[in-house]
Design an enzyme around this catalytic site. Sequence first.
Site, mmCIF file in Angstrom:
data_model
loop_
_atom_site.group_PDB
_atom_site.id
_atom_site.type_symbol
_atom_site.label_atom_id
_atom_site.label_comp_id
_atom_site.label_asym_id
_atom_site.label_seq_id
_atom_site.Cartn_x
_atom_site.Cartn_y
_atom_site.Cartn_z
ATOM 1 N N CYS A 170 -2.406 5.058 -4.218
ATOM 2 C CA CYS A 170 -2.916 3.685 -4.213
ATOM 3 C C CYS A 170 -4.049 3.546 -5.239
ATOM 4 O O CYS A 170 -4.114 2.568 -5.984
ATOM 5 C CB CYS A 170 -3.416 3.318 -2.824
ATOM 6 S SG CYS A 170 -2.920 1.675 -2.289
ATOM 7 N N HIS A 187 0.856 -1.188 0.000
ATOM 8 C CA HIS A 187 0.000 0.000 0.000
ATOM 9 C C HIS A 187 0.888 1.233 0.000
ATOM 10 O O HIS A 187 1.951 1.236 0.621
ATOM 11 C CB HIS A 187 -0.891 0.036 1.242
ATOM 12 C CG HIS A 187 -2.027 -0.922 1.202
ATOM 13 N ND1 HIS A 187 -3.047 -0.826 0.284
ATOM 14 C CD2 HIS A 187 -2.299 -2.004 1.959
ATOM 15 C CE1 HIS A 187 -3.910 -1.816 0.487
ATOM 16 N NE2 HIS A 187 -3.465 -2.550 1.493
#
Length: 114
Positions: free
Chosen positions: A34, A22
């Site tokens: 992201c 992430h």
Amino acid sequence: MIHAFLKRNEENNIVSFEVTGHAESGAYGTDIVCAAVSALTIGTTNSLSVLGGFTPLVETNDEVEGGYLYVELPVGITGKQLTTTQILLESLLLSLKSIAEEYPNYVKLNYILD
């Protein structure tokens, strides 16, 4: 951090990509890095299937574990399918490269030669 791996074969064709992690560049639900990487990789995966005319090997896991997508081209695709896939995958590479250059603290791009 997001790590993206693109694998090329001896003919310099991209044959798979893997994205893990992430970005954590913003609060959950507002992380534009992201979201951008996810949109590009999922869009490319869907385009490979629809425009390439085959089903790539796809592996994923849930977001809670850190986010993971692996996509591999099947063996034996036609020359036309290979041409289409390389355009899509080189476009993905250019886009990921731009994001990695703009957000180097959140995205790392890696190349692998098979």
